[in-house]
Design a protein around this motif. Structure first.
Motif, PDB file in Angstrom:
ATOM      1  N   ASP A   1       0.830  -1.210   0.000  1.00  0.00           N
ATOM      2  CA  ASP A   1       0.000   0.000   0.000  1.00  0.00           C
ATOM      3  C   ASP A   1       0.860   1.254   0.000  1.00  0.00           C
ATOM      4  OD1 ASP A   1      -2.247  -1.601   0.003  1.00  0.00           O
ATOM      5  OD2 ASP A   1      -2.693  -1.279   2.133  1.00  0.00           O
ATOM      6  N   PHE A   2       1.907   1.253   0.821  1.00  0.00           N
ATOM      7  CA  PHE A   2       2.815   2.404   0.844  1.00  0.00           C
ATOM      8  C   PHE A   2       3.393   2.637  -0.552  1.00  0.00           C
ATOM      9  CE2 PHE A   2       7.225   3.871   0.944  1.00  0.00           C
ATOM     10  CZ  PHE A   2       7.042   5.140   1.460  1.00  0.00           C
ATOM     11  N   THR A   3       3.845   1.555  -1.174  1.00  0.00           N
ATOM     12  CA  THR A   3       4.450   1.651  -2.497  1.00  0.00           C
ATOM     13  C   THR A   3       3.469   2.218  -3.513  1.00  0.00           C
ATOM     14  OG1 THR A   3       5.941  -0.189  -1.984  1.00  0.00           O
ATOM     15  CG2 THR A   3       5.587   0.324  -4.318  1.00  0.00           C
ATOM     16  N   ALA A   4       2.258   1.693  -3.503  1.00  0.00           N
ATOM     17  CA  ALA A   4       1.258   2.117  -4.488  1.00  0.00           C
ATOM     18  C   ALA A   4       0.719   3.521  -4.231  1.00  0.00           C
ATOM     19  CB  ALA A   4       0.101   1.122  -4.503  1.00  0.00           C
ATOM     20  N   LEU A   5       0.562   3.878  -2.953  1.00  0.00           N
ATOM     21  CA  LEU A   5      -0.115   5.126  -2.614  1.00  0.00           C
ATOM     22  C   LEU A   5       0.806   6.312  -2.336  1.00  0.00           C
ATOM     23  CD1 LEU A   5      -2.771   3.618  -0.176  1.00  0.00           C
ATOM     24  CD2 LEU A   5      -3.101   4.270  -2.585  1.00  0.00           C
ATOM     25  N   ARG A   6       2.018   6.049  -1.882  1.00  0.00           N
ATOM     26  CA  ARG A   6       2.867   7.144  -1.414  1.00  0.00           C
ATOM     27  C   ARG A   6       4.144   7.373  -2.219  1.00  0.00           C
ATOM     28  NH1 ARG A   6       1.250   8.719   3.937  1.00  0.00           N
ATOM     29  NH2 ARG A   6      -0.995   8.393   3.882  1.00  0.00           N
ATOM     30  N   VAL A   7       4.534   6.420  -3.031  1.00  0.00           N
ATOM     31  CA  VAL A   7       5.773   6.576  -3.804  1.00  0.00           C
ATOM     32  C   VAL A   7       5.403   7.160  -5.167  1.00  0.00           C
ATOM     33  CG1 VAL A   7       7.800   5.437  -4.766  1.00  0.00           C
ATOM     34  CG2 VAL A   7       6.850   4.657  -2.572  1.00  0.00           C
ATOM     35  N   MET A   8       5.763   8.405  -5.375  1.00  0.00           N
ATOM     36  CA  MET A   8       5.365   9.130  -6.589  1.00  0.00           C
ATOM     37  C   MET A   8       6.291   8.866  -7.766  1.00  0.00           C
ATOM     38  SD  MET A   8       2.630  10.498  -5.800  1.00  0.00           S
ATOM     39  CE  MET A   8       2.131   9.489  -4.434  1.00  0.00           C
ATOM     40  N   ASP A   9       7.559   8.632  -7.521  1.00  0.00           N
ATOM     41  CA  ASP A   9       8.518   8.387  -8.598  1.00  0.00           C
ATOM     42  C   ASP A   9       8.266   6.981  -9.162  1.00  0.00           C
ATOM     43  OD1 ASP A   9      11.384   7.092  -9.285  1.00  0.00           O
ATOM     44  OD2 ASP A   9      11.392   9.241  -9.793  1.00  0.00           O
TER      45      ASP A   9
ATOM     46  N   GLY B   1      12.748   6.101   3.867  1.00  0.00           N
ATOM     47  CA  GLY B   1      12.575   5.539   5.205  1.00  0.00           C
ATOM     48  C   GLY B   1      11.665   6.376   6.101  1.00  0.00           C
ATOM     49  N   ASP B   2      11.863   7.694   6.101  1.00  0.00           N
ATOM     50  CA  ASP B   2      11.027   8.563   6.941  1.00  0.00           C
ATOM     51  C   ASP B   2       9.568   8.520   6.506  1.00  0.00           C
ATOM     52  OD1 ASP B   2      13.223   9.307   8.458  1.00  0.00           O
ATOM     53  OD2 ASP B   2      13.527  11.206   7.376  1.00  0.00           O
ATOM     54  N   GLU B   3       9.351   8.554   5.197  1.00  0.00           N
ATOM     55  CA  GLU B   3       7.981   8.510   4.676  1.00  0.00           C
ATOM     56  C   GLU B   3       7.319   7.168   4.997  1.00  0.00           C
ATOM     57  OE1 GLU B   3      10.621   9.502   2.986  1.00  0.00           O
ATOM     58  OE2 GLU B   3      10.193  11.360   1.930  1.00  0.00           O
ATOM     59  N   GLN B   4       8.093   6.083   4.876  1.00  0.00           N
ATOM     60  CA  GLN B   4       7.560   4.745   5.175  1.00  0.00           C
ATOM     61  C   GLN B   4       7.176   4.636   6.644  1.00  0.00           C
ATOM     62  OE1 GLN B   4       9.876   2.183   6.898  1.00  0.00           O
ATOM     63  NE2 GLN B   4       7.930   1.199   7.285  1.00  0.00           N
TER      64      GLN B   4
END
Length: 147
Positions: free
Chosen positions: A78-86, A119-122
């Motif tokens: 979910d983090f990868t799909a929703l929060r990683v913009m690059d 790391g901080d965002e995760q």
């Protein structure tokens, strides 16, 4: 009287919770305080009288939920799909998510997120997930949260 707990205290205790029934963090329904119990005894209470009083009431305490029951791999995905913009970072993390799930080792994902500077965002995203987990548990238990 409605049981009220402090969100921060409860989140800290749930963060350190274990899956064992007679070991870990419990909520005192009389006070809203969390206590660490080991083998049915209150380990963190230094005052002998308070220790005995709490230990006599151990059956009244509410076992806190084990956060490890949440799906950490789903959180990573979910983090990868929703929060990683690059797009390149997202694709790289998605591959690592699959590997982590396949190998049953969330450390692969955590190391890669850190290596990519995420790391901080995760950690912030997982903190949000933890808060949602605690709020949901409290709602199901009829426990009010003090902000």
């Amino acid at each position: 009287m409605e049981l009220t707990v402090t969100l921060t205290d409860l989140m800290d205790a749930v963060d350190r919770e274990s899956e064992f029934d007679d070991y870990g963090y419990f909520l005192d329904p009389a006070t809203g305080a969390t206590h660490f119990l080991w083998d049915g005894r209150a380990d963190e209470v230094d005052d002998d009288a308070a220790f005995e009083a709490l230990s006599e009431r151990v059956d009244e305490l509410i076992k806190l939920p084990d956060r490890s029951l949440t799906d950490l791999y789903a959180r990573a995905e979910d983090f990868t799909a929703l929060r990683v913009m690059d797009a390149r970072q997202r694709a790289r993390l998605a591959r690592v998510c699959r590997k982590a799930r396949r190998k049953r080792n969330i450390g692969f994902f955590l190391a890669e997120a850190t290596a990519l500077g995420l790391g901080d965002e995760q950690r912030a995203y997982w903190d949000e997930c933890d808060e949602e987990f605690v709020r949901h548990w409290c709602a199901n238990e009829g426990i009010a949260i003090e902000e």
